[in-house]
Design a protein around this motif. Structure first.
Motif, PDB file in Angstrom:
ATOM      1  N   ALA A   1    -115.319 -23.298  21.956  1.00  0.00           N
ATOM      2  CA  ALA A   1    -116.475 -23.811  22.708  1.00  0.00           C
ATOM      3  C   ALA A   1    -117.156 -24.920  21.905  1.00  0.00           C
ATOM      4  CB  ALA A   1    -117.450 -22.673  22.998  1.00  0.00           C
ATOM      5  N   LEU A   2    -117.303 -24.707  20.611  1.00  0.00           N
ATOM      6  CA  LEU A   2    -117.915 -25.747  19.772  1.00  0.00           C
ATOM      7  C   LEU A   2    -116.997 -26.961  19.636  1.00  0.00           C
ATOM      8  CD1 LEU A   2    -119.518 -23.561  16.934  1.00  0.00           C
ATOM      9  CD2 LEU A   2    -120.728 -24.868  18.705  1.00  0.00           C
ATOM     10  N   SER A   3    -115.725 -26.689  19.387  1.00  0.00           N
ATOM     11  CA  SER A   3    -114.775 -27.793  19.192  1.00  0.00           C
ATOM     12  C   SER A   3    -114.654 -28.673  20.431  1.00  0.00           C
ATOM     13  CB  SER A   3    -113.380 -27.251  18.852  1.00  0.00           C
ATOM     14  OG  SER A   3    -113.459 -26.346  17.789  1.00  0.00           O
ATOM     15  N   ALA A   4    -114.891 -28.060  21.583  1.00  0.00           N
ATOM     16  CA  ALA A   4    -114.733 -28.806  22.833  1.00  0.00           C
ATOM     17  C   ALA A   4    -115.826 -29.852  23.041  1.00  0.00           C
ATOM     18  CB  ALA A   4    -114.731 -27.824  24.014  1.00  0.00           C
ATOM     19  N   LEU A   5    -116.994 -29.623  22.445  1.00  0.00           N
ATOM     20  CA  LEU A   5    -118.153 -30.460  22.776  1.00  0.00           C
ATOM     21  C   LEU A   5    -117.969 -31.947  22.509  1.00  0.00           C
ATOM     22  CD1 LEU A   5    -120.986 -27.973  21.765  1.00  0.00           C
ATOM     23  CD2 LEU A   5    -120.124 -28.528  24.051  1.00  0.00           C
TER      24      LEU A   5
ATOM     25  N   HIS B   1    -127.134 -21.795  23.610  1.00  0.00           N
ATOM     26  CA  HIS B   1    -127.700 -20.488  23.946  1.00  0.00           C
ATOM     27  C   HIS B   1    -126.558 -19.493  24.138  1.00  0.00           C
ATOM     28  CE1 HIS B   1    -131.033 -18.288  26.409  1.00  0.00           C
ATOM     29  NE2 HIS B   1    -130.261 -17.439  25.767  1.00  0.00           N
ATOM     30  N   CYS B   2    -126.437 -18.564  23.193  1.00  0.00           N
ATOM     31  CA  CYS B   2    -125.324 -17.614  23.200  1.00  0.00           C
ATOM     32  C   CYS B   2    -125.758 -16.280  23.783  1.00  0.00           C
ATOM     33  CB  CYS B   2    -124.822 -17.368  21.780  1.00  0.00           C
ATOM     34  SG  CYS B   2    -124.571 -18.866  20.851  1.00  0.00           S
ATOM     35  N   HIS B   3    -124.771 -15.520  24.275  1.00  0.00           N
ATOM     36  CA  HIS B   3    -125.069 -14.257  24.932  1.00  0.00           C
ATOM     37  C   HIS B   3    -124.145 -13.152  24.434  1.00  0.00           C
ATOM     38  CE1 HIS B   3    -127.726 -16.162  27.950  1.00  0.00           C
ATOM     39  NE2 HIS B   3    -126.945 -17.203  27.728  1.00  0.00           N
ATOM     40  N   ASP B   4    -124.750 -12.144  23.852  1.00  0.00           N
ATOM     41  CA  ASP B   4    -124.037 -10.936  23.419  1.00  0.00           C
ATOM     42  C   ASP B   4    -122.989 -11.187  22.317  1.00  0.00           C
ATOM     43  OD1 ASP B   4    -125.532  -9.080  24.732  1.00  0.00           O
ATOM     44  OD2 ASP B   4    -124.076  -8.654  26.315  1.00  0.00           O
ATOM     45  N   TRP B   5    -122.379 -10.088  21.870  1.00  0.00           N
ATOM     46  CA  TRP B   5    -121.539 -10.143  20.663  1.00  0.00           C
ATOM     47  C   TRP B   5    -120.352 -11.096  20.795  1.00  0.00           C
ATOM     48  CZ3 TRP B   5    -116.354  -9.249  20.098  1.00  0.00           C
ATOM     49  CH2 TRP B   5    -115.689  -8.557  21.123  1.00  0.00           C
ATOM     50  N   GLN B   6    -119.869 -11.253  22.021  1.00  0.00           N
ATOM     51  CA  GLN B   6    -118.675 -12.089  22.211  1.00  0.00           C
ATOM     52  C   GLN B   6    -118.905 -13.518  21.716  1.00  0.00           C
ATOM     53  OE1 GLN B   6    -120.036 -10.111  24.517  1.00  0.00           O
ATOM     54  NE2 GLN B   6    -118.471  -8.876  25.511  1.00  0.00           N
ATOM     55  N   THR B   7    -120.153 -13.939  21.690  1.00  0.00           N
ATOM     56  CA  THR B   7    -120.452 -15.299  21.244  1.00  0.00           C
ATOM     57  C   THR B   7    -121.272 -15.299  19.946  1.00  0.00           C
ATOM     58  OG1 THR B   7    -122.389 -15.327  22.702  1.00  0.00           O
ATOM     59  CG2 THR B   7    -120.354 -16.245  23.575  1.00  0.00           C
ATOM     60  N   GLY B   8    -121.291 -14.147  19.280  1.00  0.00           N
ATOM     61  CA  GLY B   8    -122.063 -14.017  18.034  1.00  0.00           C
ATOM     62  C   GLY B   8    -121.587 -14.952  16.932  1.00  0.00           C
ATOM     63  N   LEU B   9    -120.317 -15.339  16.995  1.00  0.00           N
ATOM     64  CA  LEU B   9    -119.811 -16.216  15.932  1.00  0.00           C
ATOM     65  C   LEU B   9    -120.214 -17.676  16.135  1.00  0.00           C
ATOM     66  CD1 LEU B   9    -116.178 -14.912  15.222  1.00  0.00           C
ATOM     67  CD2 LEU B   9    -118.234 -14.521  13.862  1.00  0.00           C
ATOM     68  N   VAL B  10    -120.717 -17.998  17.310  1.00  0.00           N
ATOM     69  CA  VAL B  10    -121.079 -19.402  17.558  1.00  0.00           C
ATOM     70  C   VAL B  10    -122.143 -19.902  16.571  1.00  0.00           C
ATOM     71  CG1 VAL B  10    -122.077 -21.013  19.232  1.00  0.00           C
ATOM     72  CG2 VAL B  10    -120.313 -19.409  19.966  1.00  0.00           C
ATOM     73  N   PRO B  11    -123.260 -19.180  16.420  1.00  0.00           N
ATOM     74  CA  PRO B  11    -124.252 -19.628  15.426  1.00  0.00           C
ATOM     75  C   PRO B  11    -123.685 -19.662  14.004  1.00  0.00           C
ATOM     76  CG  PRO B  11    -125.219 -18.009  16.906  1.00  0.00           C
ATOM     77  CD  PRO B  11    -123.748 -18.018  17.191  1.00  0.00           C
ATOM     78  N   VAL B  12    -122.743 -18.763  13.731  1.00  0.00           N
ATOM     79  CA  VAL B  12    -122.144 -18.723  12.394  1.00  0.00           C
ATOM     80  C   VAL B  12    -121.293 -19.982  12.173  1.00  0.00           C
ATOM     81  CG1 VAL B  12    -120.707 -17.401  10.798  1.00  0.00           C
ATOM     82  CG2 VAL B  12    -122.082 -16.195  12.536  1.00  0.00           C
ATOM     83  N   TYR B  13    -120.397 -20.243  13.095  1.00  0.00           N
ATOM     84  CA  TYR B  13    -119.563 -21.453  12.991  1.00  0.00           C
ATOM     85  C   TYR B  13    -120.419 -22.721  12.971  1.00  0.00           C
ATOM     86  CZ  TYR B  13    -114.974 -19.193  13.738  1.00  0.00           C
ATOM     87  OH  TYR B  13    -113.819 -18.464  13.607  1.00  0.00           O
ATOM     88  N   LEU B  14    -121.481 -22.676  13.751  1.00  0.00           N
ATOM     89  CA  LEU B  14    -122.337 -23.855  13.841  1.00  0.00           C
ATOM     90  C   LEU B  14    -122.950 -24.190  12.482  1.00  0.00           C
ATOM     91  CD1 LEU B  14    -123.479 -25.884  15.921  1.00  0.00           C
ATOM     92  CD2 LEU B  14    -125.385 -24.325  16.272  1.00  0.00           C
ATOM     93  N   LYS B  15    -123.344 -23.138  11.762  1.00  0.00           N
ATOM     94  CA  LYS B  15    -123.931 -23.359  10.433  1.00  0.00           C
ATOM     95  C   LYS B  15    -122.845 -23.614   9.395  1.00  0.00           C
ATOM     96  CE  LYS B  15    -128.280 -23.000  11.229  1.00  0.00           C
ATOM     97  NZ  LYS B  15    -128.998 -21.794  11.617  1.00  0.00           N
TER      98      LYS B  15
END
Ligand code: ADP
Ligand code: GLC
Length: 481
Positions: free
Chosen positions: A117-121, A132-146
């Motif tokens: 999802a991030l790489s696609a942007l 804006h992430c929702h639930d555990w399935q997207t919990g890694l998004v903020p991690v990858y983002l940082k």
């Protein structure tokens, strides 16, 4: 124009297993379109209905590294109800009859999805101000983002929010495997980051790394700071308390509207329900082989059949409940023991109990429209949408006072004639039974009072309007005005 991206594992109308999909699919179109461009990115599951797949058009594809693997990332898009939806395609990860399967497969599936999802942007040229992430399935998004993404200019100023729809599901697996899957540095697997109780925890990662955390009702936001509701993360929730808020869910007022609903026998509204609503009950009694009786107090349940929803209380009381002057209509799927329990009672009390052990949008609407009361004695309930749908259809909710149920159902007070439903405080089968009996008494003996309860219930506004504005305020605040 502020740009917002929802990243989630499900969203209506494309794919739904529960309330998360309702929220993700219906909230984006409710933001002020002059000020917010809110788009959504979802997985393209093979199990999506062909009808929806046919609407998507191919945008582009690329290959992405996920640790030592190199994976295909296809991107499709469509515009639905004025909202831009993107879909991540990868047939290896998103095959299967349902969006979720075994947890050990799901952790890799959603690591892939989050990074993709991030790489696609940059590829699609959408640069959100807030993810804006929702639930555990997207919990890694903020991690990858940082992490890696932070180095490039494109991502540097992006903020992230994670909304907890259900703290019980956290995406937990052993650290070594997760490190191998995600390609994240070892240093991330520490107790102040992704590690919790010796394992890697996606939701914890999201909560730690997001700039803000929300959950779906004010009461649940408080509850999860306590051990009973905290699912072993209550300490973390307390630590994050200054960046944690509760924003109650709304429902789609066009989709759930008794006046225009295509699924129900007879449309009605807040003015004519006294005469018209009953026609739905008659039709449903007929369709499900229940005793044809206008008077009968009909109780509905539409739910995932899990212990979260209070089915232990119902199982314990069902025989006793069936001695009363009632009818039960249950629609749901889930744990086998509950599915079989309802099948059993439908057999034992023919004409009195109907068990619809399947998933059907149409049937859910018929139940919301036909029943007199809607039962939701949840053990915990982050928000709950079914009780909001019931209120909208003039079906009186009977709930336990927890989470969003407590925030959205005002208990009936016979002395000052207020309230929109019935509720009880403790997770106790007899309290539930007594509350149902009290509701029945009002229904059978004080019909005018009952109808006024419906008047008040149908008058409350649980459309997205107010809550969408709260999210907008939060976005503004995070972006500094
Ligand atoms: P949760 O997300 O915990 O399952 P919610 O009350 O937030 O609970 O949302 C549940 C949603 O799923 C509602 O839209 C409800 O109507 C729907 N739903 C649950 N079970 C079924 C079913 N068997 N058939 C159709 N809709 C269902
Ligand atoms: C979760 C919760 C439910 C909530 C829904 C949408 O599935 O169990 O209470 O309404 O998410 O936020």
């Amino acid at each position: 124009m502020k740009k917002i991206l929802f990243v989630a594992s499900e969203g209506v109308p494309f794919i739904k297993t529960g309330g998360l999909a309702d929220v993700v699919g219906s909230l984006p179109k409710c933001f002020d379109r002059e000020k917010y461009d809110c788009r959504v990115i979802l997985p393209k599951y093979m199990c999506m209905k062909q009808e929806w797949k046919d609407r998507m058009s191919y945008l582009t594809h690329f290959y992405m590294d996920l640790s030592w693997r190199s994976q295909y990332v296809g991107i499709l898009e469509t515009v639905y109800d004025g909202v831009h939806f993107y879909f991540i395609d990868n047939e290896y990860y998103f095959a299967g009859p349902k969006p979720y399967g075994n947890i050990y497969q799901d952790v890799e599936k959603f690591a892939f999805f989050s990074k993709a999802a991030l790489s696609a942007l940059p590829v699609i040229g959408f640069q959100p101000d807030i993810i804006h992430c929702h639930d555990w399935q997207t919990g890694l998004v903020p991690v990858y983002l940082k992490d890696k993404f932070h180095d490039g200019d494109f991502f540097r100023s992006m903020k992230s929010i994670i909304t907890i729809h259900n703290l019980k599901f956290q995406g937990v697996w052993d650290m070594k495997t997760i490190q191998d899957i995600t390609g994240l540095d070892k240093s991330y697997f520490a107790p102040d980051k992704l590690e919790a109780y010796g394992d890697a925890n996606y939701l914890k990662g999201g909560i730690v790394y997001a700039d803000w955390v929300t959950t779906v009702s004010k009461t649940y936001a408080d509850e999860i700071k306590t051990p009973f509701y905290g699912e072993r993360l209550d300490g973390l929730m307390k630590a994050r308390a200054n960046c944690l808020s509760g924003i109650v869910n709304g429902i789609d007022y066009e989709e759930y509207n008794p006046e225009t609903d295509k699924f129900i026998e007879k449309n009605y509204n807040a003015k004519n329900f006294r005469k018209e609503k009953i026609k739905n009950k008659r039709a449903l009694q007929k369709e499900l082989g229940l005793e044809q009786d206008d008077r009968k107090f009909m109780i509905g349940i539409v739910s995932r059949l899990t212990d979260q929803k209070g089915f232990d209380l119902i199982a314990y009381m069902m025989d006793e409940l069936c001695q009363l002057d009632v009818q039960f209509v249950v629609l749901g799927t889930g744990e086998e023991r509950y599915e079989n329990m309802f099948r059993h009672f439908a057999w034992k009390y023919q004409g009195k109990v109907a068990a619809c052990i399947y998933y059907s949008e149409a049937m859910s609407h018929k139940i919301y429209a036909s029943c007199d009361a809607f039962l939701m004695p949840s053990l915990f309930e982050p928000c709950g949408l079914s009780q909001l749908m019931s209120l909208r259809y003039g079906t009186v909710p009977v709930v336990r006072e927890t989470g969003g149920l407590r925030d959205t159902v005002q208990p009936y007070n016979e002395y000052d004639s207020t309230g929109t439903g019935f509720s009880f405080a403790n997770y106790n089968a007899h309290e539930m039974l007594n509350t149902i009996k009290y509701a029945m008494d009002v229904y059978y003996v004080h019909k005018r009072e009952w109808n006024k309860l419906i008047d008040r219930g149908m008058a409350v506004d649980f459309s997205w309007k107010a809550s969408a504005e709260e999210y907008e305020k939060l976005y503004d605040q995070l972006l500094g005005g």
